[in-house]
Design a protein around this motif. Structure first.
Motif, short mmCIF file in Angstrom:
data_model
loop_
_atom_site.label_atom_id
_atom_site.label_comp_id
_atom_site.label_asym_id
_atom_site.label_seq_id
_atom_site.Cartn_x
_atom_site.Cartn_y
_atom_site.Cartn_z
N PHE A 1 0.76 -1.11 0.22
CA PHE A 1 -0.11 0.01 0.03
C PHE A 1 0.81 1.37 0.09
O PHE A 1 0.11 2.62 0.04
CB PHE A 1 -1.12 -0.09 1.27
CG PHE A 1 -1.99 -1.04 1.01
CD1 PHE A 1 -3.04 -0.79 0.30
CD2 PHE A 1 -2.07 -2.19 1.92
CE1 PHE A 1 -4.18 -1.56 0.02
CE2 PHE A 1 -3.14 -3.10 1.64
CZ PHE A 1 -4.19 -2.65 0.81
N HIS A 2 2.12 1.09 -0.15
CA HIS A 2 2.95 2.27 0.10
C HIS A 2 2.56 3.19 1.36
O HIS A 2 2.53 4.41 1.25
CB HIS A 2 3.08 3.14 -1.16
CG HIS A 2 3.85 2.24 -2.52
ND1 HIS A 2 5.05 2.28 -2.27
CD2 HIS A 2 3.52 1.97 -3.52
CE1 HIS A 2 5.54 1.80 -3.31
NE2 HIS A 2 4.56 1.64 -4.05
N CYS B 1 -11.82 -9.76 3.99
CA CYS B 1 -11.30 -8.60 4.51
C CYS B 1 -10.36 -7.86 3.63
O CYS B 1 -10.55 -6.60 3.42
CB CYS B 1 -10.84 -8.39 6.03
SG CYS B 1 -12.26 -8.51 7.31
N MET B 2 -9.50 -8.64 3.37
CA MET B 2 -8.42 -8.09 2.31
C MET B 2 -9.20 -7.54 1.03
O MET B 2 -8.64 -6.33 0.41
CB MET B 2 -7.37 -8.90 1.77
CG MET B 2 -6.15 -8.64 1.23
SD MET B 2 -5.01 -7.69 2.31
CE MET B 2 -3.95 -7.24 1.02
N GLY B 3 -10.03 -8.39 0.35
CA GLY B 3 -10.67 -8.12 -0.78
C GLY B 3 -11.53 -6.77 -0.66
O GLY B 3 -11.47 -5.93 -1.30
N PHE B 4 -11.96 -6.64 0.62
CA PHE B 4 -13.00 -5.38 0.87
C PHE B 4 -11.93 -4.41 1.05
O PHE B 4 -12.07 -3.14 0.49
CB PHE B 4 -13.50 -5.68 2.20
CG PHE B 4 -14.75 -4.78 2.45
CD1 PHE B 4 -15.87 -4.89 1.71
CD2 PHE B 4 -14.92 -3.92 3.51
CE1 PHE B 4 -16.97 -4.07 1.85
CE2 PHE B 4 -15.86 -2.93 3.52
CZ PHE B 4 -16.87 -3.02 2.75
N LEU C 1 -11.87 -0.85 -1.28
CA LEU C 1 -11.89 0.58 -0.70
C LEU C 1 -10.92 1.20 -0.97
O LEU C 1 -11.00 2.55 -1.59
CB LEU C 1 -11.95 0.36 0.81
CG LEU C 1 -13.11 0.18 1.46
CD1 LEU C 1 -13.19 0.04 2.76
CD2 LEU C 1 -14.16 1.31 1.21
N SER C 2 -9.60 0.90 -1.09
CA SER C 2 -8.34 1.48 -1.68
C SER C 2 -8.38 2.09 -3.05
O SER C 2 -7.83 2.91 -3.15
CB SER C 2 -7.14 0.34 -1.55
OG SER C 2 -6.95 -0.22 -2.52
N MET D 1 -3.44 8.05 2.82
CA MET D 1 -2.99 6.92 3.65
C MET D 1 -3.75 6.94 4.72
O MET D 1 -4.21 5.79 5.31
CB MET D 1 -1.50 6.84 3.80
CG MET D 1 -1.03 7.48 5.28
SD MET D 1 0.80 7.63 5.17
CE MET D 1 0.97 8.04 6.89
N SER D 2 -4.28 7.99 5.33
CA SER D 2 -4.96 8.00 6.54
C SER D 2 -6.48 7.20 6.25
O SER D 2 -7.08 6.60 7.19
CB SER D 2 -5.39 9.29 7.22
OG SER D 2 -5.12 10.34 6.18
N MET D 3 -6.97 7.76 5.12
CA MET D 3 -8.30 7.15 4.95
C MET D 3 -8.49 5.65 4.71
O MET D 3 -9.31 4.94 5.17
CB MET D 3 -8.98 7.88 3.54
CG MET D 3 -9.53 9.10 3.68
SD MET D 3 -10.49 9.18 5.42
CE MET D 3 -12.11 8.60 4.75
#
Lengths: 336, 370
Positions: free
Chosen positions: A85-86, A135-138, A142-143, A149-151
């Motif tokens: 996600f950097h 959850c990762m998929g979710f 979202l990403s 980064m905070s969102m």
């Protein structure tokens, strides 16, 4: 160059020594204190009292080994997610992946226990893995929508809360006899680890670690950003899928055996980077693993001994040490 | 396979975001070792074309050939050994030294674990020497200046030993000295190592100097492809960028701000390039002025043409006719003030006519000190 190399050697040595020290301490300290001499006697097999040997070999040693392996797995999962996600404060717990795994494990456990079947190690890992991936998929979905980064972290925390709420709900309405066990587990703890658990953890974490290590080269290229990595010839799609799978598997394995443990995934990679003064994946991967081991051994030791005989959950301790580090990282990020 | 007439050939390329074509029918034929510059206003799609060439964006149509091979059918690693890029993406490189960053360019050449071998280290050193960053090799990438970063990223791209180098506005953050150094390096690469270069630039005058070919794009699409001489024809740049305020002179590369036109208040007797500075000063002070008498090949001519409200000229290499002298005298009288930037003592032959004019102004008490 030479200075860097000696720095690496010294840092690795420190980590290895710390692991040995904490493993020994974990074996000695507890509700029954066992002296060095008695440990040696047990190792040589000349100890008359079986109870000491049992405590050491059946309770404390497997727990220490599990803490070490799972801590390493968590730190590594955190490192992979941060690269992916950097984002320096990404981690399996913060992004809600651990909670997803927890939810699915709790559901499966309750469902199986009601039918009178006890779930094996593999079953636990599979359930946790499915939960992690969901959850990762979710988070991935979202990403794409949320930027910044905070969102991303905020959405992760929200997912985490939803999962925890559902887990609590399930736990509350489960049969009485299961609740104690489940409740304890859902807070995060290394207690009750058996050798068969350790073998299972060792195999899964060992294989995953090996795969992560072979990714060291594309990980290095990926630090420059996706565009440059692609330009240098990295197969981005394949690499991304692998990163997601491996980090989910690592955090799933941890959650299956020790429940969700917070902040290790963020704090350890950060500390290790500072210690080694590098972000080279080929150095970072083993170092993060060792560092995670040290961190979890240390926190587990505190959790067990601080208010003995009452045992705290590991997450309580990891949060005390980990959360301030996250705050420091965020302040540093602001300064940039 | 395509006939290998060109080293890089984009045919009927259509680029854009999310299936929405931005620019269509892009044709880029380039021979080995040539430099192509993309010119055009902001937001016209220069970066989109560049992203499509490096396959960061999927083109919406058309084909691209590299040395006769379809670039989309090529294996990523093979492509990485032949094409590299310098982009404008911000990069966050914690704890990476300059050398580490440059070294990432060796990716397609190194083994399973990315350890740099002897050959890799040689190329690494050579690339750093070429862009003069050897002395900062051990510094943290995050601590160096923007100009240095740009050179480091070029070194990284060179580390890939490309035959085709793509650069997106590489000179934007550089000061004038590094702009020239940077482009000299590119020119050297293309001439000596036969590297084909595609870059986008904002600096027109630099584009005119460094490019073998220029492709112009604006909101309406591709507006031209050709050599700098062909592209920099009179009025083309103003049309391309839609310049409405100010003036760009294609021949000299001179850029003038919007002139203050009106009834001239001062007559400037200039020539030989001595007047340009004063013309610009008048522009800044918003004073309309007249200039004369200028030969059309004079250095002052383009500036005067852009800024003066009235200008009296004679064709190059010609004698100043009586008619023009009379015209200039009338103009001086109308202005009421005359200033000269000429060194009158060196005027001879045709130039002596200018002294005549000056003497006329003196007699009429029009001359004013600067």
């Amino acid at each position: 160059m030479q200075r860097k190399k000696s720095r690496y050697i010294v840092s690795y040595s420190i980590l290895l020594i710390l692991i040995c020290v904490f493993v020994l301490l974990s074996i000695c300290i507890g509700s029954v204190t066992i002296s060095w001499k008695e440990i040696l006697n047990c190792v040589w097999g000349i100890e008359k009292e079986r109870t000491y040997a049992d405590i050491i070999f059946q309770i404390r040693l497997p727990r220490a080994v599990a803490a070490c392996l799972l801590g390493g797995a968590l730190a590594l999962a955190g490192y992979l997610l941060q690269t992916f996600f950097h984002n320096p404060i990404a981690g399996p717990f913060v992004l809600g992946i651990s909670s997803g795994a927890k939810l699915l494990v709790a559901l499966t456990m309750v469902a199986f226990l009601e039918r009178g079947v006890k779930l094996g190690s593999i079953g636990l890992i599979v359930a946790a893995f499915i939960g992690s991936m969901l959850c990762m998929g979710f988070v991935l979905l979202l990403s794409k929508v949320v930027t910044g980064m905070s969102m991303l972290i905020v959405s992760g925390v929200m997912i985490s809360y939803i999962c925890s709420a559902v887990t609590e709900f399930v736990v509350t309405f489960a049969d009485d006899s299961n609740i104690v066990n489940l409740h304890h587990w859902s807070q995060g703890s290394f207690s009750g680890t058996t050798w068969s658990n350790v073998v299972c953890i060792g195999v899964v974490v060992g294989i995953t670690f090996f795969y992560v290590f072979t990714l060291a080269k594309p990980l290095g290229a990926f630090q420059m950003g996706e565009v440059y990595a692609k330009n240098a010839g990295v197969n981005i799609k394949r690499f991304r899928v692998l990163l997601v799978l491996l980090s989910s598997l690592l955090s799933a394995c941890v959650t299956a055996f020790a429940g969700p443990i917070s902040f290790v995934g963020i704090a350890v990679p950060h500390l290790i980077k500072q210690l080694f003064q590098t972000a080279k994946p080929i150095v970072m991967i083993p170092a993060c693993f060792l560092g995670g081991g040290v961190f979890c051994l240390f926190c587990d030791l505190l959790a067990r001994t601080l208010f003995a005989p009452t045992e705290l959950s590991v997450s309580t301790i990891t949060a005390v040490f980990g959360a301030p580090i996250v705050i420091i990282i965020m302040i540093q990020g602001r300064k940039k | 396979m395509e006939k290998k007439e060109y080293y890089f050939h984009a045919k009927g390329l259509k680029v854009g975001y999310k299936k929405k074509p931005l620019i269509e029918n892009i044709e880029i034929p380039l021979k080995k070792g040539e430099i192509l510059t993309l010119l055009g206003p902001n937001g016209a799609g220069k970066t989109t074309i560049i992203k499509s060439i490096i396959q960061q964006l999927e083109p919406l149509g058309g084909v691209m050939y590299l040395d006769g091979e379809d670039m989309f059918a090529m294996n990523r690693k093979t492509l990485a050994k032949r094409m590299s890029a310098v982009l404008t993406n911000p990069i966050d490189t914690e704890f990476m030294t300059v050398e580490d960053v440059v070294g990432t360019g060796r990716y397609p050449y190194t083994g399973k674990f990315g350890i740099l071998e002897k050959e890799d280290k040689r190329v690494l050193k050579e690339s750093m020497e070429l862009v003069h960053i050897v002395d900062i090799a051990q510094k943290q990438f995050s601590e160096i200046s923007d100009g240095q970063r740009q050179r480091v990223l070029l070194a990284r791209a060179l580390c890939q030993e490309p035959d085709l180098l793509i650069l997106d506005e590489p000179t934007s953050y550089l000061d004038i000295r590094y702009k020239m150094e940077f482009l000299s390096v590119l020119q050297e690469l293309s001439r000596q190592k036969q590297v084909t270069v595609i870059l986008s630039l904002h600096e027109l005058e630099l584009a005119a100097r460094v490019s073998d070919h220029i492709i112009c794009v604006n909101q309406e699409g591709v507006k031209g492809f050709g050599t700098p001489e062909e592209i920099f024809s009179e009025g083309f740049i103003s049309t391309l960028y839609g310049i409405k305020v100010g003036n760009y002179d294609e021949k000299s590369g001179d850029l003038e701000l919007e002139a203050k036109k009106g009834k001239p208040e001062i007559f400037i007797l200039a020539g030989n390039g001595t007047g340009s500075a004063l013309f610009r000063k008048m522009q800044r002070k918003r004073i309309p002025f007249a200039v004369g008498v200028l030969w059309e090949n004079d250095l002052d001519y383009p500036v005067a043409k852009a800024l003066a409200s009235e200008i009296i000229t004679v064709p190059a290499f010609c004698r100043i006719s009586e008619k023009k002298i009379e015209q200039a005298k009338q103009c001086m009288k109308r202005c009421g003030r005359v200033v000269t930037t000429l060194d009158l003592s060196i005027l001879q032959d045709y130039g002596s006519t200018l002294r005549e004019l000056y003497d006329f102004a003196l007699q009429n008490q029009l001359v004013e000190e600067k």
